[in-house]
Design a protein around this motif. Structure first.
Motif, PDB file in Angstrom:
ATOM      1  N   ARG A 158      -3.008 -11.284   7.925  1.00 39.34           N
ATOM      2  CA  ARG A 158      -3.093 -10.076   8.743  1.00 39.34           C
ATOM      3  C   ARG A 158      -3.114  -8.806   7.901  1.00 39.34           C
ATOM      4  O   ARG A 158      -3.553  -7.748   8.366  1.00 39.34           O
ATOM      5  CB  ARG A 158      -1.936 -10.045   9.746  1.00 39.34           C
ATOM      6  CG  ARG A 158      -1.955 -11.227  10.730  1.00 39.34           C
ATOM      7  CD  ARG A 158      -0.787 -11.186  11.685  1.00 39.34           C
ATOM      8  NE  ARG A 158      -0.864 -10.034  12.563  1.00 39.34           N
ATOM      9  CZ  ARG A 158      -1.606  -9.966  13.673  1.00 39.34           C
ATOM     10  NH1 ARG A 158      -2.393 -10.986  13.999  1.00 39.34           N
ATOM     11  NH2 ARG A 158      -1.592  -8.897  14.427  1.00 39.34           N
ATOM     12  N   GLN A 159      -2.655  -8.917   6.670  1.00 41.46           N
ATOM     13  CA  GLN A 159      -2.680  -7.798   5.728  1.00 41.46           C
ATOM     14  C   GLN A 159      -3.326  -8.300   4.428  1.00 41.46           C
ATOM     15  O   GLN A 159      -2.651  -8.507   3.422  1.00 41.46           O
ATOM     16  CB  GLN A 159      -1.262  -7.275   5.479  1.00 41.46           C
ATOM     17  CG  GLN A 159      -0.606  -6.671   6.705  1.00 41.46           C
ATOM     18  CD  GLN A 159       0.716  -7.327   7.061  1.00 41.46           C
ATOM     19  OE1 GLN A 159       1.485  -7.704   6.196  1.00 41.46           O
ATOM     20  NE2 GLN A 159       0.980  -7.475   8.349  1.00 41.46           N
ATOM     21  N   ALA A 171       3.871  -4.094   9.570  1.00 37.80           N
ATOM     22  CA  ALA A 171       4.200  -3.753   8.191  1.00 37.80           C
ATOM     23  C   ALA A 171       4.428  -2.245   8.132  1.00 37.80           C
ATOM     24  O   ALA A 171       3.521  -1.479   7.809  1.00 37.80           O
ATOM     25  CB  ALA A 171       3.063  -4.171   7.259  1.00 37.80           C
ATOM     26  N   GLN A 213       4.207   0.502   2.117  1.00 38.35           N
ATOM     27  CA  GLN A 213       3.973  -0.449   3.208  1.00 38.35           C
ATOM     28  C   GLN A 213       3.900  -1.850   2.595  1.00 38.35           C
ATOM     29  O   GLN A 213       2.899  -2.231   2.006  1.00 38.35           O
ATOM     30  CB  GLN A 213       2.665  -0.099   3.928  1.00 38.35           C
ATOM     31  CG  GLN A 213       2.362  -0.953   5.146  1.00 38.35           C
ATOM     32  CD  GLN A 213       1.015  -0.598   5.764  1.00 38.35           C
ATOM     33  OE1 GLN A 213       0.073  -0.204   5.064  1.00 38.35           O
ATOM     34  NE2 GLN A 213       0.890  -0.760   7.071  1.00 38.35           N
ATOM     35  N   CYS A 227       3.438  -5.756   2.242  1.00 42.60           N
ATOM     36  CA  CYS A 227       2.675  -6.835   2.886  1.00 42.60           C
ATOM     37  C   CYS A 227       3.630  -7.926   3.363  1.00 42.60           C
ATOM     38  O   CYS A 227       4.519  -8.361   2.620  1.00 42.60           O
ATOM     39  CB  CYS A 227       1.677  -7.398   1.884  1.00 42.60           C
ATOM     40  SG  CYS A 227       0.761  -8.830   2.474  1.00 42.60           S
ATOM     41  N   LYS A 243       0.866  -1.177   0.000  1.00 37.76           N
ATOM     42  CA  LYS A 243       0.000   0.000   0.000  1.00 37.76           C
ATOM     43  C   LYS A 243       0.904   1.229   0.000  1.00 37.76           C
ATOM     44  O   LYS A 243       2.087   1.149   0.335  1.00 37.76           O
ATOM     45  CB  LYS A 243      -0.916   0.010   1.230  1.00 37.76           C
ATOM     46  CG  LYS A 243      -2.006  -1.059   1.208  1.00 37.76           C
ATOM     47  CD  LYS A 243      -2.929  -0.920   2.419  1.00 37.76           C
ATOM     48  CE  LYS A 243      -4.042  -1.949   2.395  1.00 37.76           C
ATOM     49  NZ  LYS A 243      -4.964  -1.795   3.556  1.00 37.76           N
ATOM     50  N   GLU A 278      -7.106  -2.528   8.354  1.00 40.29           N
ATOM     51  CA  GLU A 278      -5.905  -1.696   8.399  1.00 40.29           C
ATOM     52  C   GLU A 278      -4.683  -2.574   8.593  1.00 40.29           C
ATOM     53  O   GLU A 278      -4.662  -3.455   9.456  1.00 40.29           O
ATOM     54  CB  GLU A 278      -6.010  -0.676   9.530  1.00 40.29           C
ATOM     55  CG  GLU A 278      -4.817   0.265   9.606  1.00 40.29           C
ATOM     56  CD  GLU A 278      -4.965   1.327  10.681  1.00 40.29           C
ATOM     57  OE1 GLU A 278      -3.943   1.968  11.025  1.00 40.29           O
ATOM     58  OE2 GLU A 278      -6.094   1.526  11.182  1.00 40.29           O
ATOM     59  N   TRP A 279      -3.663  -2.335   7.807  1.00 39.20           N
ATOM     60  CA  TRP A 279      -2.406  -3.062   7.954  1.00 39.20           C
ATOM     61  C   TRP A 279      -1.626  -2.432   9.108  1.00 39.20           C
ATOM     62  O   TRP A 279      -1.221  -1.269   9.030  1.00 39.20           O
ATOM     63  CB  TRP A 279      -1.589  -3.004   6.675  1.00 39.20           C
ATOM     64  CG  TRP A 279      -2.183  -3.757   5.508  1.00 39.20           C
ATOM     65  CD1 TRP A 279      -3.425  -4.326   5.423  1.00 39.20           C
ATOM     66  CD2 TRP A 279      -1.544  -4.013   4.248  1.00 39.20           C
ATOM     67  NE1 TRP A 279      -3.601  -4.914   4.198  1.00 39.20           N
ATOM     68  CE2 TRP A 279      -2.465  -4.734   3.453  1.00 39.20           C
ATOM     69  CE3 TRP A 279      -0.299  -3.691   3.711  1.00 39.20           C
ATOM     70  CZ2 TRP A 279      -2.166  -5.148   2.154  1.00 39.20           C
ATOM     71  CZ3 TRP A 279       0.014  -4.091   2.414  1.00 39.20           C
ATOM     72  CH2 TRP A 279      -0.912  -4.822   1.652  1.00 39.20           C
ATOM     73  N   ASP A 280      -1.436  -3.186  10.152  1.00 40.63           N
ATOM     74  CA  ASP A 280      -0.769  -2.702  11.360  1.00 40.63           C
ATOM     75  C   ASP A 280       0.655  -2.245  11.018  1.00 40.63           C
ATOM     76  O   ASP A 280       1.472  -3.032  10.527  1.00 40.63           O
ATOM     77  CB  ASP A 280      -0.741  -3.823  12.400  1.00 40.63           C
ATOM     78  CG  ASP A 280      -0.263  -3.359  13.763  1.00 40.63           C
ATOM     79  OD1 ASP A 280       0.494  -2.366  13.836  1.00 40.63           O
ATOM     80  OD2 ASP A 280      -0.637  -3.991  14.762  1.00 40.63           O
TER      81      ASP A 280
END
Length: 359
Positions: free
Chosen positions: A270-271, A285, A263, A265, A216, A279-281
């Motif tokens: 989780r992503q 990441a 960002q 993956c 992302k 939301e990708w933490d």
């Protein structure tokens, strides 16, 4: 979870057999918006993000010495690329700024050479981002329901929208007062605070191929004059175009600068690729800078540039390199609908859109 970025492969996407039918219905909903606004205005505007607040020209400087996992696609080699920047609000009709909706930014980066996405003209790489980290709907068919509601109210009940927006801003503030984040639906329907666009961070929300990997994108202001505007709001009382006016005044003296971040993956569970509401933490990441986008002080509403960019250009996540292929069902739905909207606008206005060429 592994610290190693996930490798891109075509099988990371899950394509629903009904997606074609959903896209056709999305086009129908966009047609309702496009036809209504073009009839009322005598001029066709974008079906989403119709109202621009600033049109800027600048340059993207790609970072030198990026590690191999970041030196991918457009970012494989250091260098400077001319850029067009359009800051907007997400509604499909031209609303007064007292109806507060989330901001967006579209970028067109010139000189993106390499294998193109099918149907992608020119040599630009487009990025479309919003002031949020997640999308409002999990899938395209869920988004269709939201779009149908927006289509029914497009360019209607303006006074009611103002009241609703004021009420929802109160709801947003109530959540924040107790340390909670307001639901995305509250902001998307008019509860977003009227934040200064130059102080906001923007995100792609949906994932993309990043060469050999998946990522992302984020765009974060770094110029001191911009970070000073973070969390500041614009006084819109009695000013239908307050945002445009304030940004125009600010950009006469500000040399704008944003970090363009990636960002990667690292865990498909989780992503996820197919659920844009997750939301990708960033602790798992993290976002990493791959370039700096600069726009020197300028007239952000120069009539000639507005004509060149706002009228004669289109922005689409499907304009660009195969190395940055949009991923996930929301992005797949954007391919035909973005083109459909742009084609309608070009035909109605008698102004074919065109891709700029690098200097």
């Amino acid at each position: 979870m592994t610290t190693t970025p996930i490798r891109y492969s075509a099988d990371i996407e899950t394509i629903d057999p009904d997606e074609g039918e959903v896209i056709a219905k999305l086009n129908d909903a966009f047609d309702t918006i496009l036809e209504r606004t073009s009839q009322d205005y005598g001029h066709a505007v974008r079906a989403v993000h119709a109202k621009a607040h600033a049109i800027l020209v600048g340059e993207l400087e790609i970072e030198a010495g990026l590690p191999p996992e970041l030196a991918q696609g457009l970012f494989a080699s250091p260098g400077t690329h001319r850029a067009y920047i359009r800051i907007s609000t997400n509604a499909g009709d031209i609303l007064p700024d007292s109806i507060s909706l989330p901001r967006g930014v579209s970028l067109k980066i010139l000189g993106a050479h390499g294998e193109r996405l099918a149907g992608s003209e020119g040599s630009a790489q487009d990025f479309v981002m919003v002031a949020a980290k997640t999308f409002q709907a999990k899938t395209a068919d869920k988004f269709l329901g939201n779009l149908k509601m927006l289509a029914k109210t497009t360019d209607r009940l303006e006074g009611t929208k103002k009241v609703i927006s004021a009420t929802l801003r109160g709801v947003h503030n109530a959540f924040e007062s107790v340390g909670l984040e307001a639901p995305a639906a509250v902001d998307s329907l008019g509860g977003a605070p009227n934040l200064e666009p130059l102080g906001i961070s923007y995100f792609s929300v949906t994932p993309f191929r990043y060469g050999d990997y998946v990522a992302k994108f984020g765009l974060v202001p770094i110029a001191p004059a911009m970070t000073a505007l973070t969390d500041e709001t614009i006084d819109v009382d009695g000013r239908e175009d307050a945002i445009r006016e304030d940004v125009r005044a600010e950009m006469r003296t500000i040399d704008a600068a944003w970090e363009l971040r990636v960002q990667l993956c690292r865990d498909l569970e989780r992503q996820p690729v197919e659920d844009a509401t997750v939301e990708w933490d960033e602790t798992e990441a993290p976002f990493v800078r791959v370039g700096i986008l600069r726009a020197q002080a300028q007239d952000s509403w120069d009539p000639a540039r507005v004509e060149e960019v706002d009228e004669a250009m289109r922005f689409s996540v499907w304009t660009g390199l195969e190395a940055h292929r949009p991923l996930g069902n929301i992005n797949r739905a954007r391919r035909d609908t973005y083109r459909h909207s742009a084609d309608f606008r070009a035909e109605f206005n008698g102004c074919p859109y065109r891709e700029p060429v690098a200097d």
